[in-house]
Scaffold this motif. Structure first.
Motif, PDB file in Angstrom:
ATOM      1  N   GLU A  76      31.754  -2.414   5.142  1.00  0.00           N
ATOM      2  CA  GLU A  76      31.721  -1.872   3.901  1.00  0.00           C
ATOM      3  C   GLU A  76      32.264  -3.023   3.031  1.00  0.00           C
ATOM      4  O   GLU A  76      33.337  -3.676   3.411  1.00  0.00           O
ATOM      5  N   ALA A 136      31.959  -7.619   2.095  1.00  0.00           N
ATOM      6  CA  ALA A 136      32.850  -7.027   3.178  1.00  0.00           C
ATOM      7  C   ALA A 136      33.586  -8.042   3.851  1.00  0.00           C
ATOM      8  O   ALA A 136      33.548  -9.064   3.672  1.00  0.00           O
ATOM      9  N   ASP A 140      28.018  -9.737   0.256  1.00  0.00           N
ATOM     10  CA  ASP A 140      28.274  -8.183   0.232  1.00  0.00           C
ATOM     11  C   ASP A 140      29.688  -7.588  -0.156  1.00  0.00           C
ATOM     12  O   ASP A 140      29.831  -6.274   0.006  1.00  0.00           O
TER      13      ASP A 140
END
Length: 155
Positions: free
Chosen positions: A132, A126, A124
């Motif tokens: 985020e 992050a 992802d």
């Protein structure tokens, strides 16, 4: 499809807390994206859940030894992140290292203070669990040209 990872690590989780850790992990994983569906595929142990977190798990005394799930399909998902985060309150110490199919490597380090992530999760992007995406690194600016000195010999 999915993001394949290799896993290796050791976590100190006393056997007396394994059942509580198991129930916390089931709760954390339920309803998140991934392949674990408690109504369809009941799990009864952390080892069962670990397969949905891209790992195999074996107990050696107070240690949980994690490795790549060679018998399964070791893919990352939000459920995998949830599994490792849910263990944090129960793990005294340890480190788990993940390497993604694109060679991105990140680690989860457990201490009495909780869980920290080093590196960027390749799945992802992050820099922390459920964070985020990390900003792309900007290339370093080119160094300013150095002024040239002229040396003249005197004769």
């Amino acid at each position: 499809m999915g993001y394949l990872v290799t896993t290796r690590g050791r976590l100190r989780l006393p056997a007396t807390q394994e059942n509580d850790a198991f129930h916390a992990a089931v709760q954390a994983m339920t309803g998140r994206d991934g392949w674990f569906h408690p109504d369809d595929e009941p799990a009864t142990s952390l080892a069962d859940l670990a397969t949905y977190a891209a790992a195999s798990l074996e107990r050696e005394g107070d240690l949980l030894v994690l490795a790549t799930d060679e018998d399964g399909d070791p893919k990352w998902s939000a459920q995998a992140t949830a599994f490792y985060v849910a263990l944090a309150p129960f793990v005294a110490d340890g480190v788990v290292t993940f390497t993604g199919e694109d060679e991105e490597t990140w680690t989860y380090t457990y201490t009495a203070d909780g869980l920290t992530q080093s590196g960027v999760n390749g799945w992802d992007g992050a820099a922390e669990p459920f964070g985020e995406p990390a900003p792309d690194e900007q290339p370093a600016p080119a160094p300013a040209p150095r002024a040239r000195r002229r040396w003249f010999g005197r004769g």
